[in-house]
Write an enzyme that holds these catalytic residues in place. Sequence first.
Site, PDB file in Angstrom:
ATOM      1  N   GLU A   1      40.572  -5.211   6.637  1.00 13.27           N
ATOM      2  CA  GLU A   1      41.199  -5.686   7.875  1.00 13.27           C
ATOM      3  C   GLU A   1      40.991  -7.182   8.001  1.00 13.27           C
ATOM      4  OE1 GLU A   1      40.023  -3.839  11.585  1.00 13.27           O
ATOM      5  OE2 GLU A   1      40.074  -1.851  10.670  1.00 13.27           O
TER       6      GLU A   1
HETATM    7  O1  IFM Z   1      41.688  -2.861  16.338  1.00 13.81           O
HETATM    8  C1  IFM Z   1      40.467  -2.997  15.712  1.00 13.81           C
HETATM    9  C2  IFM Z   1      40.275  -1.962  14.629  1.00 13.81           C
HETATM   10  O2  IFM Z   1      40.422  -0.670  15.122  1.00 13.81           O
HETATM   11  C3  IFM Z   1      38.912  -2.081  14.025  1.00 13.81           C
HETATM   12  N1  IFM Z   1      38.640  -3.420  13.593  1.00 13.81           N
HETATM   13  C4  IFM Z   1      38.931  -4.505  14.507  1.00 13.81           C
HETATM   14  C5  IFM Z   1      40.327  -4.367  15.070  1.00 13.81           C
HETATM   15  C6  IFM Z   1      40.619  -5.512  16.054  1.00 13.81           C
HETATM   16  O3  IFM Z   1      39.695  -5.502  17.089  1.00 13.81           O
END
Ligand code: IFM
Length: 467
Positions: A373
């Site tokens: 992410e």
């Molecule tokens: O939306 C979240 C995700 O579910 C987990 N990591 C961080 C993202 C942004 O806050």
Amino acid sequence: MANDSSAVLDAISPDSIADPFTPPADSSLWQKNFLLGAATASYQIEGAVREDGRLPSIWDTFSATPGKVLAGDTGEVACDHYHRWESDVDLLAGLGLEAYRLSTAWPRVMDEAGVPNRKGLDFYKRLLTRLKEKGITTMVTLYHWDLPQHLEDRGGWLNRDTAYRFAEYADLMSRELTGLVDAWATLNEPWCSAYLGYGNGHHAPGRANGRYATQAMHHLLLAHGLAVPILRANDPDSQKGIVANVGRGTANSDSAADQRAAHLFEVQHNAWILDPLLKGAYPQDLFELWPHTEPLVLEGDMETIAAPLDFLGINYYFRTNVESDGAHGFTEAPPEGVERTQMGWEVHPDGLRDLLIGFHGTYANLPPIYITENGMASDDKVTDGKVDDSQRISFLKRHLAAVDQAIKAGVKIRGYFLWSLMDNFEWAFGYERRFGIVHVDYGTQKRTIKRSAELVTKFLKERKARG
Ligand code: IFM
């Protein structure tokens, strides 16, 4: 939809738009085996919380509790992905994304007695089968925070038994979905589950006690360690890993006290998770920061937790500048005049590079990494059918450059997932914060491709054309 997603690849020609995104010619991102994809999570996009036998999760309970989520938002409908999954897969494929990271909802696939729920399982089978047909690499996270409420009622992650229930869930999913998943991630961000869920109560289930946080973390990591060999046995051809959110802590001054504060920040955010996974022990500095919070660890637990991994998922968003609190800990010292996102998080791509290079130096057995992410929230608006998210374009470019620098410094990084494919339920911040590269109108469920997505698509198209 504002844009016909299936025609996106054709409609975006390399020359048609000015391009502030495409990486320089010497970037590792041009290598075709560097995967570029997007990520989502079940509770944040699916909706349909009471359909086809899905049971309540802790996030249903938490978001229905007044004052817990901004504007009283809940995941009841979210992006209605449970009903719109086919067009969402078309959208993903139309954007040319090579990989998709999704999570499965535990309360959708098993009942209280552990009996499989066929309708819930079929949903994920259909979804993953379609993704495979489209040639998209799949990463499935088994736990992205939607714990069945009936398990929380028995103590949730404070109850050691939840780890064994998780192993049963992992067993079911890997038997049912074998061959459809390229990579399994057991947990998403155990730091958030343990610290925000049980330490300060900002997330579900909303419990707040430092001692709870460390015990919940231990049971989460145990759940991970119990699941890994099960995933290996049931689905031997896939990769197995875990996803950790990591934080860069920098010191506000050169003083020894502030340097120590920055070190403790990173112990609390990173080593708390990575040391048990990669060294088989909790960092002792953690218990200097939080005295008397050692979890109850049974014989053999640390060996279970340190099961070898095929990959480590890293989620990175911002850095935190800290100084000594004058005692044994740290306190934030937010710098003035720096670029921030809609979340108020500082944009700091070097933090990602420095952490990656640091982990490479610290952990001799560091497995290959996926950035699972990275992304940012902005207050995106649709104007004349378009969304110009220029800060996001610049953010992504700079973070991808940081990843390239880490690769050039020797860190093995195999891919990068944007957070997120589409705007969605941002936990305690509800629908106000928009992280997607696709805009979602929550009133109509219309998807509109943002300019960032167009530019990612253009890059992927160019990369493909180069062969
Ligand atoms: O939306 C979240 C995700 O579910 C987990 N990591 C961080 C993202 C942004 O806050």
